[in-house]
Scaffold this active site. Structure first.
Site, PDB file in Angstrom:
ATOM      1  N   HIS A  93       0.813  -1.206   0.000  1.00  0.00           N
ATOM      2  CA  HIS A  93       0.000   0.000   0.000  1.00  0.00           C
ATOM      3  C   HIS A  93       0.852   1.264   0.000  1.00  0.00           C
ATOM      4  CE1 HIS A  93      -3.799  -2.225   1.530  1.00  0.00           C
ATOM      5  NE2 HIS A  93      -3.691  -2.241   0.229  1.00  0.00           N
TER       6      HIS A  93
ATOM      7  N   GLU B 184     -22.726  -2.435 -14.540  1.00  0.00           N
ATOM      8  CA  GLU B 184     -21.702  -2.842 -13.571  1.00  0.00           C
ATOM      9  C   GLU B 184     -22.178  -3.960 -12.651  1.00  0.00           C
ATOM     10  OE1 GLU B 184     -20.702   0.601 -11.220  1.00  0.00           O
ATOM     11  OE2 GLU B 184     -22.762   1.336 -11.242  1.00  0.00           O
TER      12      GLU B 184
ATOM     13  N   ASP C   4     -16.490  -2.510 -10.674  1.00  0.00           N
ATOM     14  CA  ASP C   4     -17.500  -3.289  -9.967  1.00  0.00           C
ATOM     15  C   ASP C   4     -17.921  -4.511 -10.771  1.00  0.00           C
ATOM     16  OD1 ASP C   4     -17.547  -1.840  -7.680  1.00  0.00           O
ATOM     17  OD2 ASP C   4     -19.357  -0.708  -8.132  1.00  0.00           O
TER      18      ASP C   4
ATOM     19  N   CYS D 221     -15.696   2.827 -18.375  1.00  0.00           N
ATOM     20  CA  CYS D 221     -14.890   3.598 -17.430  1.00  0.00           C
ATOM     21  C   CYS D 221     -14.340   2.629 -16.389  1.00  0.00           C
ATOM     22  CB  CYS D 221     -15.724   4.697 -16.756  1.00  0.00           C
ATOM     23  SG  CYS D 221     -17.196   4.108 -15.911  1.00  0.00           S
TER      24      CYS D 221
END
Length: 588
Positions: free
Chosen positions: A198, A442, A466, A513
């Site tokens: 991270h 999605e 998603d 997207c």
């Protein structure tokens, strides 16, 4: 030759964030934290449990505050890093095991949670998968903060950057990396870590060169050393010679020249070598980002995330406030289209506005969010629709509904849109009567039955992030399975093809997207599948546009055919990567 000059030493690690940095070192030493250990009487176990619960709550609040700050400064994607930290604090296995450890050992909670936590850290560290190994660092970060809250010890590091430095450390906790002042940070070099840590994700988002996995570089470097970080090849040079500095100066200039050429090329028309036009739109989160989209050569705004209006406020934004934001955006775009996604907020990113009535959910991605919330809150939804409609009088604005699962929801959403139109007509307020309203694809149900959405949709926009996680049942925020998130999974590619087919048969444009749209390796395949409009982060647009300009439509279709006929996601990605690297080679 200067005999007093320190000898040059080179270390090799993992190239984690591209770029070259050079400057004085700042050694970041992790502040030691002591863990007390003592026996407690059995009648005190209840109070120890209460202390544990209080510390969990305090730690959660601190991490949430860090998340909010990162969201405001770097964006939502980077802020989601800390959702994994928050999930650790809700892990019933970890909490339950700590309580059982207290009961069996009759020791204080600090000692028990430290012991249990380190067992988990050790287990993660032994896993072969790199991504899962990196989660040990996240757990350690949370554990140290928890002990700090239990004992009252401060984790604050006294050594703050007061000037530009290269930070060198054994490892850097994600919460520490997010809080480092970017204005004083030249580069990062760490002994530990990998490409998926991270800390590295934060560094990349900040465009900070970083090399990790260097072994023991932090032990070899002295406070007065000069350090060069090569984030392209994964090298760190301590006290570089004049010859090394000259060589890396040339390399840096070469990469800068490539970047400059890409930006210059991004001003050209977005089309393939054989003249097939491809719309490259920008994703933005606020009206202020529209200018950057124009500067970088975007063909419009393909995704305007309106959540920022609600995340950055403590009260509901009024209709007029929303209208001004949307109007300013479309006027900045000067005739180019702006696709506004209606409110998409849920249990995974809770707003500070009490009136929204949102609470945390155990499974927020399948919960009370997006269009579900809007259809259940008519006044709230109508207010946003009115603001968007009013702004449509000032330019090419389009509406996009998120998380549509089927025709019934789409019909309801359109009914609210007609209600808002009727209200504005009655009040004599102008708007675009022919405003387009599209559906985000999605959810697998929408993708599977997208032909039933054609009648109520002016266009489709595939929300790849998603859609992928729902299709292959992978929670991107769950560290144990996030490595299974594969954009080139055959199920994903075939689903994309199915949506494009339905759109084409219904004479509806299909755009995409999400992260897939901004990955230049995947873009040729997407175009080959028949997607002719992509919406991406502005910073990624020059590279993507170059790839589009460097290929023919036939080459793209051949890649799509390869992807549809292969069953192995790794092979598919490998073939796409070879194609991408061949195109990029012409820049060198």
């Amino acid at each position: 030759m200067d005999s007093n000059k320190a000898e040059e030493v080179e270390f090799t690690g993992i190239a984690a964030s591209p770029g070259i940095a050079h400057g004085p070192v700042s050694l970041l030493r992790e502040k030691k934290i002591s863990v007390p250990k003592y026996k407690v009487s059995s009648d005190r176990l209840e109070s120890e449990t209460e202390r544990f619960e209080s510390a969990l709550l305090a730690t959660r609040m601190q991490i949430q505050a860090i998340r909010d700050e990162v969201q405001a400064s770097l964006g939502e994607d980077e802020a989601r890093i800390f959702d994994a930290h928050l999930l650790v604090l809700e892990d019933q296995a970890l909490i339950g095991e700590t309580i059982r450890e207290m009961e069996s050992s009759v020791e204080n909670v600090e000692s028990c949670v430290w012991r249990v936590g380190n067992r988990y850290i050790e287990a993660f560290g032994q896993i072969d998968d790199e991504y899962l190994r990196e989660r040990a660092s996240d757990l350690r970060d949370v554990l140290r903060r928890l002990i700090s809250n239990l004992t009252g010890q401060s984790l604050e590091n006294a050594d703050r950057l007061s000037d530009k430095h290269v930070v060198v450390a054994h490892d850097i906790a994600p919460s520490d990396s997010a809080m480092i002042d970017k204005n004083h940070l030249l580069g990062l070099a760490t002994d530990a870590g990998g490409k998926t840590s991270h800390t590295v994700i934060v560094a990349r988002s900040m465009n900070i060169p970083a090399v990790v996995g260097l072994g023991n570089v932090s032990e070899q470097i002295k406070p007065d050393d000069i350090v060069l970080v090569d984030g392209f090849e994964g090298r760190v040079v301590v006290n570089p010679s004049d010859a090394t500095l000259y060589r890396y100066g040339k390399i840096k200039d070469e990469h800068a020249s490539i970047t400059k050429r890409l930006i210059a090329l991004s001003q050209n028309v977005s089309q393939t070598k054989d003249g097939h036009p491809i719309q490259l739109m920008a994703n933005i989160e606020s009206e202020h980002e529209a200018k950057r989209a124009i500067d970088i050569g975007a063909d419009g705004i393909g995704l305007f995330r309106t959540e920022y209006l609600f995340l950055n406020s403590k009260v509901l934004p009024t209709e007029d406030q929303q209208y001004e934001a949307y109007k300013n955006t479309v006027e900045t775009m000067n005739g180019l289209p702006v696709v506004i996604r209606t409110f998409d907020l849920g249990g995974d990113k809770i707003s500070n506005i009490p009136e929204l009535g949102m609470i945390g959910e155990s499974n927020p991605f399948l919960g009370y969010r997006a269009i579900r919330y809007c259809l259940d809150n008519a006044e709230f939804f109508t207010t946003q629709l009115r603001a968007i409609l009013r702004a449509s009088a000032h330019g090419d604005i389009r509406i996009m509904y998120p998380m549509i699962s089927g025709a019934a929801e789409l019909e309801q959403a359109n009914e609210y849109l007609e209600i808002a139109k009727d209200q504005l007509r009655g009040e004599g307020i102008p708007f675009n009567e022919n405003l387009s309203a599209g559906s985000m694809i999605e959810i697998p149900s929408a993708a599977t039955a997208c032909d039933t959405l054609v009648a109520g949709s002016s266009f489709f926009s595939i929300g790849s992030n998603d859609l992928i996680q729902y299709l292959i049942a992978v929670d991107r925020l769950n560290d144990r399975v996030a490595h299974l998130y594969e954009p080139t999974h055959p199920a994903v590619i075939r689903t994309l093809a199915q949506v494009v087919k339905a759109g084409r048969e219904g004479d509806r444009e299909v755009s995409i997207c999400g992260e897939m749209a901004g990955d230049p390796v995947l873009v040729p395949m997407l175009i080959g599948l028949g997607i002719e409009s992509l919406s991406i982060a502005p910073g990624l647009l020059p590279n993507v546009k170059f790839v589009v300009q460097s290929m023919t439509l036939k080459e793209a279709k051949d890649l799509a055919e390869m992807a549809l006929s292969d069953s192995d996601s790794t092979t598919i990605y490998g073939n796409l990567l070879v194609f991408y690297e061949e195109r990029m080679a012409s820049l060198y």
